[in-house]
Design a protein around this motif. Structure first.
Motif, PDB file in Angstrom:
ATOM      1  N   MET A 196       0.830  -1.211   0.000  1.00  0.00           N
ATOM      2  CA  MET A 196       0.000   0.000   0.000  1.00  0.00           C
ATOM      3  C   MET A 196       0.863   1.259   0.000  1.00  0.00           C
ATOM      4  N   THR A 197       2.058   1.183   0.577  1.00  0.00           N
ATOM      5  CA  THR A 197       2.967   2.337   0.537  1.00  0.00           C
ATOM      6  C   THR A 197       3.345   2.651  -0.903  1.00  0.00           C
ATOM      7  N   THR A 198       3.754   1.626  -1.629  1.00  0.00           N
ATOM      8  CA  THR A 198       4.112   1.803  -3.036  1.00  0.00           C
ATOM      9  C   THR A 198       2.918   2.274  -3.852  1.00  0.00           C
ATOM     10  N   ALA A 199       1.754   1.694  -3.589  1.00  0.00           N
ATOM     11  CA  ALA A 199       0.560   2.039  -4.361  1.00  0.00           C
ATOM     12  C   ALA A 199       0.116   3.478  -4.125  1.00  0.00           C
ATOM     13  N   LEU A 200       0.241   3.967  -2.890  1.00  0.00           N
ATOM     14  CA  LEU A 200      -0.169   5.345  -2.612  1.00  0.00           C
ATOM     15  C   LEU A 200       0.802   6.338  -3.241  1.00  0.00           C
ATOM     16  N   ILE A 201       2.079   6.030  -3.187  1.00  0.00           N
ATOM     17  CA  ILE A 201       3.079   6.914  -3.795  1.00  0.00           C
ATOM     18  C   ILE A 201       2.904   6.977  -5.309  1.00  0.00           C
ATOM     19  N   SER A 202       2.601   5.832  -5.917  1.00  0.00           N
ATOM     20  CA  SER A 202       2.465   5.785  -7.385  1.00  0.00           C
ATOM     21  C   SER A 202       1.103   6.256  -7.872  1.00  0.00           C
ATOM     22  N   ASP A 206      -5.950   5.957  -3.376  1.00  0.00           N
ATOM     23  CA  ASP A 206      -6.139   7.340  -2.942  1.00  0.00           C
ATOM     24  C   ASP A 206      -5.735   7.564  -1.490  1.00  0.00           C
ATOM     25  N   ALA A 207      -5.835   6.530  -0.679  1.00  0.00           N
ATOM     26  CA  ALA A 207      -5.544   6.641   0.745  1.00  0.00           C
ATOM     27  C   ALA A 207      -5.127   5.269   1.263  1.00  0.00           C
ATOM     28  N   ALA A 208      -4.632   5.257   2.497  1.00  0.00           N
ATOM     29  CA  ALA A 208      -4.184   3.990   3.082  1.00  0.00           C
ATOM     30  C   ALA A 208      -4.349   4.027   4.592  1.00  0.00           C
ATOM     31  N   PRO A 213       6.983   2.602  10.232  1.00  0.00           N
ATOM     32  CA  PRO A 213       7.602   3.774   9.614  1.00  0.00           C
ATOM     33  C   PRO A 213       7.119   4.080   8.202  1.00  0.00           C
ATOM     34  N   ASN A 214       6.123   3.332   7.719  1.00  0.00           N
ATOM     35  CA  ASN A 214       5.619   3.587   6.367  1.00  0.00           C
ATOM     36  C   ASN A 214       5.024   4.988   6.248  1.00  0.00           C
ATOM     37  N   THR A 215       4.425   5.486   7.335  1.00  0.00           N
ATOM     38  CA  THR A 215       3.889   6.843   7.306  1.00  0.00           C
ATOM     39  C   THR A 215       4.998   7.863   7.094  1.00  0.00           C
ATOM     40  N   VAL A 216       6.175   7.606   7.638  1.00  0.00           N
ATOM     41  CA  VAL A 216       7.298   8.528   7.446  1.00  0.00           C
ATOM     42  C   VAL A 216       7.720   8.522   5.984  1.00  0.00           C
TER      43      VAL A 216
END
Length: 360
Positions: A196-202, A206-208, A213-216
């Protein structure tokens, strides 16, 4: 960058609430405060401890790659606290608590550190809690502002990544409810936290509902488009999110003395952690394969000092798990409350604290 969100109530205030005997009030105040053989006899006394008398044991211990899950475990390893009680730890990394419990049931691991969400499985009889670790402040629902999201209500019709059964899913439920929405109003996509980190950045979602530390990492990558819609501390008047060490019920029955030893080493690590959390974050970065600056930025994800302060205080610790049950009841994760003592081994927690005092 912000390391945490919200405010905390003093530990002393929470203790006074518990002493008044009000579980409901306590829940509202929780903003602050090899071979694992069964040869060791259950219930063996820890009085007059002689370090050389411990039967050596090797334990396969599951953890997740964040400070909340890994910090006390690796501190106890690195500082030699497990060595003091005859334990060798073989750490094994997982992405979420439910997967750890599945691996435990299949015999692949002996002990696991879990976050809040997986405790519902403990309540259902899948595992026993034998050591309290910390109160989490790590979870958050975050969004990409460039996708037309300025507030929680804007999640309607949006795609949100979530890992079912985790504490971040609970935060998502509260965020949606406060915005007058339900899970049916969004498109939830099941993902592991790295995905989900990769998907939100790309821009694929839309949200996660995620955690440190993924939020950082997300804040670093999304910059001005990073938006926090809710965190643990935003709901500290309603929820308690304990992290714990657990084992299978049958393992607990056969290996109480080993659990006491393990818990004493963790108690000792918690005291060290409270005083050295940034140094621990720097040392853990390589082991967790997380950039050092990212892990250091996440040092606010747990109530480290609170954990050290309540070692052996089973009244306080019991109150955490009672408040946690209310979260699961309100969210429909469990059907009815059960006595905390049915799945939290308070006697082991107390014995561990007693042994810790002897080892200091």
């Amino acid at each position: 960058m912000k390391k945490n969100h919200g405010t905390q109530m003093t530990r002393r205030s929470f203790m006074s609430i518990l002493s008044a005997g009000s579980v409901a009030a306590a829940a509202l105040a929780l903003g602050g405060c090899g071979d694992a053989s069964s040869d060791a006899p259950a219930g063996k006394s820890t009085d007059n401890v002689d370090k050389a008398s411990y039967e050596p044991v090797t334990l396969r211990v599951a953890f997740m790659p964040n400070l909340g899950s890994a910090s006390s475990l690796f501190t106890a390893i690195d500082q030699g606290y497990f060595d003091e009680v005859g334990i060798t730890v073989e750490p094994q990394q997982f992405q979420a608590g439910p997967a750890e419990i599945t691996a435990m049931a299949s015999g692949d691991i002996d002990i696991a550190q879990i976050g809040h969400g997986a405790h519902s499985l403990c309540i259902q009889g899948k595992a026993k809690v034998f050591a309290f670790d910390q109160l989490s402040q790590a979870d958050a629902v975050v969004a990409n502002k460039s996708h037309g999201i300025e507030k929680a209500a804007d999640l309607k019709g949006k795609t949100v990544g979530v890992a079912s059964g985790t504490s971040s899913e609970i935060i998502l439920q509260y965020v949606l409810a406060d915005a007058g929405l339900t899970p049916d109003d969004i498109s939830m996509v099941e993902m592991d936290v790295s995905g989900m980190t990769t998907a939100l950045i790309s821009g694929q979602i839309d949200a996660a509902a995620t955690w440190s530390p993924n939020t950082v990492t997300l804040e670093q990558q999304l910059a001005d488009n990073y938006l926090v819609l809710g965190t643990n501390t935003d709901y500290s008047d309603k929820v308690a999110f304990p992290g714990s060490f657990i084992c299978a019920p049958d393992y607990a029955e056969k290996n109480e003395e080993i659990l006491v030893r393990f818990g004493a080493a963790i108690d000792k690590a918690q005291v060290y952690r409270a005083a050295h959390i940034e140094d621990i974050a720097k040392k853990l970065a390589a082991k967790l394969n997380v950039p050092e600056d990212t892990l250091v930025e996440s040092v606010g994800e747990g109530d480290w000092q609170g954990s050290a302060d309540c070692i052996g205080n089973t009244d306080i610790i019991k109150g955490y798990y009672e408040a946690q049950q209310k979260v699961f009841l309100d969210g429909g994760k469990i059907e009815s409350a059960i006595p905390v003592e049915d799945y939290v081994l308070l006697d082991v927690i107390k014995q561990s604290a007693d042994l810790y005092e002897k080892l200091k």
